[in-house]
Write a protein that holds these residues in place. Structure first.
Motif, PDB file in Angstrom:
ATOM      1  N   THR A 156       0.885  -1.245   0.003  1.00 32.58           N
ATOM      2  CA  THR A 156       0.045  -0.266  -0.055  1.00 32.58           C
ATOM      3  C   THR A 156       0.651   1.123   0.069  1.00 32.58           C
ATOM      4  N   ASP A 157       0.606   2.332  -0.468  1.00 38.33           N
ATOM      5  CA  ASP A 157       0.883   3.704  -0.572  1.00 38.33           C
ATOM      6  C   ASP A 157       0.673   4.478   0.808  1.00 38.33           C
ATOM      7  N   ASN A 158      -0.021   3.891   1.532  1.00 32.46           N
ATOM      8  CA  ASN A 158      -0.664   4.639   2.705  1.00 32.46           C
ATOM      9  C   ASN A 158       0.041   4.195   3.992  1.00 32.46           C
ATOM     10  N   PRO A 159       0.911   5.180   4.456  1.00 36.23           N
ATOM     11  CA  PRO A 159       1.946   4.502   5.717  1.00 36.23           C
ATOM     12  C   PRO A 159       1.365   3.871   6.831  1.00 36.23           C
ATOM     13  N   LEU A 165      -1.286   1.733   7.009  1.00 37.48           N
ATOM     14  CA  LEU A 165      -1.602   0.390   6.558  1.00 37.48           C
ATOM     15  C   LEU A 165      -0.384  -0.508   6.598  1.00 37.48           C
ATOM     16  N   ASP A 166       0.640   0.101   5.940  1.00 36.61           N
ATOM     17  CA  ASP A 166       1.732  -0.815   5.900  1.00 36.61           C
ATOM     18  C   ASP A 166       2.366  -0.839   7.344  1.00 36.61           C
ATOM     19  N   LEU A 223      -2.663  13.316   2.750  1.00 29.56           N
ATOM     20  CA  LEU A 223      -2.796  12.074   3.028  1.00 29.56           C
ATOM     21  C   LEU A 223      -2.922  11.890   4.761  1.00 29.56           C
ATOM     22  N   TYR A 224      -2.022  12.428   5.072  1.00 33.12           N
ATOM     23  CA  TYR A 224      -1.792  12.288   6.501  1.00 33.12           C
ATOM     24  C   TYR A 224      -3.157  13.247   7.093  1.00 33.12           C
ATOM     25  N   ASN A 231      -5.856  10.919   7.014  1.00 30.45           N
ATOM     26  CA  ASN A 231      -6.003   9.883   8.305  1.00 30.45           C
ATOM     27  C   ASN A 231      -6.382  10.546   9.694  1.00 30.45           C
ATOM     28  N   GLU A 233      -8.629   0.109   7.576  1.00 30.71           N
ATOM     29  CA  GLU A 233      -8.764   1.477   7.709  1.00 30.71           C
ATOM     30  C   GLU A 233      -7.732   2.098   8.121  1.00 30.71           C
ATOM     31  N   ALA A 234      -6.952   3.059   7.243  1.00 28.11           N
ATOM     32  CA  ALA A 234      -5.957   3.906   7.501  1.00 28.11           C
ATOM     33  C   ALA A 234      -6.037   4.788   8.513  1.00 28.11           C
TER      34      ALA A 234
END
Length: 309
Positions: A131-134, A136-137, A191-192, A195, A238-239
Motif C-alpha cells: 500500500t502507499d498509505n503508511p 496500513l503498511d 494523506l496524513y 488519516n 482502515e488507515a
C-alpha cells in the motif's frame, strides 16, 4: 491459737473444694491441650527452620528478563541515505537494556553493522509493502512481526530516521509522550490530514481524549492490547494513526508528557532544508534522540549523527 488453726483448716478445706470445681478442671484440660499444641508448633518450627537453612544454603538463580524486541519498519524506496545503519548503531551504543532488533521490510542491499553493546542479534524479516498509505503498511508489518515472534509480549517500535545519540533505558521509551493534540494546526500532507481526521472522529465518537501521540519517537506497545486496538478499529483495512488510537484508547485517563524541543531531554528534529547543523550540535548533548523529516535529511546531517552513534 486454736481458733486461728481451725480457721486455717477451714480455708484449706475451701481451697480443696475450689480446686476440684468443674471450672478449674476445664481450665486444667485447656492448659494440657495448649501444651500439646505448643509441642506440635515447636516441631513445625524446627521443620521449617531446617527447610529455611537448606534454602538459605542453596544458590539463588539469577533473574534474567526477556530481551526487548526493537522493531524498525523499513521501506527501501523511502530511504535517503544511511538512516537505517545510523539508527541501528545508535540503539546498540546507547540503549542500556538487553534487546534484539527486527528490521521488517524490503531490506536488500544494506550492509548491517556487527552486533555490539546490549544487542543480542539483528533479524531481517522480509515484507513487501502492499500500500502507499503508511499507517496500513506499518500495521501489516507489525502483524508480521507478531506472527514471527508469538512469544513476545511487548514491542518497541521505532523508525530508521530516529537516531539515539545519548544513553537511555526502557523507561524513556515507555513514558507516554504527546506532541500536542490532533486538533492542533500543523503543516502536513493531504494523506496524513485525511488519516488524522478519521482518527479524530473515531476518538471523539468513543468519548476518548485526542492527544497526538505521533511524536516521532520510539513507542512501547503491549502486544495483546495492540492486537485488540487493531481489531477494534479495523486498522489493517482502515488507515488511521496507530499511535494516537492506541495510547488514547489504552490509557484514556493518563496525561502524557508534552514535548517541547526547547526544554525536554527527548528529541531534536531536523525538519528544514539547509538546517542549522551548528545548532544541532548544541542540542545533541542534552537530547536522547535526533530525528529528521524528509526535507531535513542531508549528507551533512548524517555526518553529524555519525559522531554520536
Amino acid at each position: 491459737m486454736a481458733k486461728k488453726v481451725a480457721a486455717t483448716k477451714e480455708n484449706v478445706q475451701e481451697e480443696k473444694t475450689i480446686a476440684v470445681s468443674p471450672e478449674v478442671e476445664e481450665l486444667k484440660k485447656q492448659l494440657e491441650d495448649l501444651k500439646v499444641v505448643n509441642e506440635e508448633l515447636k516441631k513445625v518450627i524446627e521443620e521449617w527452620k531446617e527447610k529455611y537453612e537448606e534454602l538459605d544454603a542453596s544458590p539463588v538463580p539469577d533473574f534474567e528478563p526477556d530481551p526487548y524486541l526493537v522493531v524498525i519498519p523499513y521501506k527501501a524506496s523511502e530511504a535517503q541515505g544511511n538512516e537505517l545503519i545510523l539508527a541501528i548503531r545508535g540503539w546498540m551504543k546507547h540503549f542500556k537494556e538487553k534487546f534484539r532488533i527486527v528490521v521488517v521490510g524490503d531490506v536488500e542491499e544494506v550492509d548491517l553493522p556487527e552486533v555490539s553493546g546490549e544487542c543480542l542479534e539483528i533479524v531481517i524479516l522480509p515484507h513487501e509493502c502492499q500500500t502507499d498509505n503508511p499507517p496500513l503498511d506499518v500495521v501489516a508489518k507489525l502483524l508480521a512481526v507478531i506472527g514471527e515472534f508469538p512469544e513476545v509480549e511487548n514491542l518497541i517500535v521505532t523508525n530508521d530516521d530516529i537516531y539515539p545519540v545519548n544513553d537511555f533505558g526502557v523507561i524513556e521509551v515507555m513514558m507516554l509522550k504527546a506532541d500536542g493534540f490532533l486538533t492542533d494546526k500543523k503543516r502536513c500532507g493531504e494523506l496524513y490530514k485525511v488519516n488524522r481526521e478519521k482518527t479524530l472522529k473515531v476518538l471523539r465518537d468513543a468519548g476518548l481524549p485526542d492527544y497526538d501521540y505521533g511524536s516521532h519517537l520510539p513507542m512501547f506497545y503491549e502486544v495483546e492490547a495492540l492486537i485488540k486496538v487493531i481489531e477494534t478499529y479495523n486498522l489493517n483495512r482502515e488507515a488511521m494513526l496507530l499511535s494516537s488510537l492506541y495510547f488514547n484508547t489504552v490509557y484514556p485517563s493518563f496525561v502524557p508528557f508534552r514535548l517541547n524541543m526547547e526544554t525536554d531531554n527527548l528529541k531534536v528534529i531536523v525538519g528544514r532544508k539547509n538546517a542549522n547543523l551548528k545548532l544541532l550540535r548544541e542540542y545533541i548533548p542534552r537530547k536522547i534522540f535526533v530525528n529528521n523529516s524528509v526535507i531535513g535529511w542531508s549528507e551533512e546531517m548524517e555526518k553529524v549523527i555519525e559522531e554520536f552513534v
